[in-house]
Design an enzyme around this catalytic site. Structure first.
Site, PDB file in Angstrom:
ATOM      1  CB  CYS A 208      39.748  48.574  47.634  1.00 39.85           C
ATOM      2  SG  CYS A 208      37.976  47.528  48.618  1.00 39.85           S
ATOM      3  CB  CYS A 231      34.677  47.187  40.822  1.00 41.92           C
ATOM      4  SG  CYS A 231      33.670  48.342  39.665  1.00 41.92           S
TER       5      CYS A 231
END
Length: 241
Positions: A208, A231
């Protein structure tokens, strides 16, 4: 504010932040150490800001507790950096906390490449749930958030009510600029992640994180193409499913 989270009111945070307004980062860390002692932990990403905060923390709390969320998907450069930090600050207690599921178990339960099909759930299981569990013994945690990093962090205070984890979150670096971070790193010859030299200003999991292109926001390389920029550790809200 040496009180537990549930007894602290909004006005307590406002009053405290007014008192700390003209203090520097080291003063904030001294306040945190005095207020919480061994019930304070630093949830550390080992990014550039972390190198500065770790060095400052070593001057205040030599036996500080450091928590790294090891998602099993980190770059090898990140893990190598942790080894260098352990050698530089041997009295730190560094815990590398892993999720309940291994990558193989996660794939079997939720399908391959969950970070693409449901990145919020992937972050929930591999980061948020892990942090929530390991924060249980503590009253407060440190974070290296800076206001200029993104619009979602622009209003961060030195001391914050963390409703997500029912703790107090202390952010000593809110006023630092990226230039000041790197000036400190170079001045004190601190170790840092080699990926920063390869256009990775913000480093997370391998799946990511990509390099940032010229002119892009420093967090543009995180979850690129998904519309996701955090996140979830530093945003309010309930559990992702």
């Amino acid at each position: 504010m040496s009180v537990r989270y549930h007894t602290a009111q909004h006005k307590d945070y406002e009053t405290l932040n007014r008192k700390l307004h003209n203090k520097d980062s080291l003063d904030v860390l001294k306040w945190a150490d005095h207020s919480f002692g061994n019930r304070l932990v630093y949830a550390c990403s080992f990014g550039a800001e972390a190198m500065v905060l770790l060095d400052l923390l070593s001057k205040v709390q030599k036996d500080a507790r450091i928590l790294f969320l090891d998602t099993d998907f980190h770059f090898k450069e990140t893990k190598q950096l942790i080894e260098r930090v352990e050698k530089r600050y041997p009295s730190f207690e560094i815990t590398q906390a892993k999720p309940a599921l291994t990558p193989v178990e996660q794939a079997a339960a939720y399908g391959e490449r969950l970070w693409e099909t449901n990145p919020d759930l992937c972050c929930q299981m591999r980061k948020l749930d892990v942090l929530e569990h390991h924060l249980q013994p503590y009253d407060a945690w440190l974070s290296g958030l800076r206001r200029e990093q993104s619009p979602t962090r622009a209003n961060t205070e030195y001391v914050n009510a963390d409703h997500k984890f029912q703790k107090i979150k202390v952010c000593p670096l809110i006023h630092w600029t990226e230039e000041e971070i790197w000036m400190y790193i170079r001045l004190h010859q601190l170790p840092y992640n080699e990926l920063h030299d390869q256009h990775y200003p913000s480093i997370g999991c391998t799946h990511c994180t990509r390099p940032v292109l010229p002119g892009e926001d420093e967090r543009a390389g995180r979850w690129a193409g998904t519309g996701k920029t955090e996140c979830g550790l530093h945003t309010e809200g309930g559990r992702q499913t």
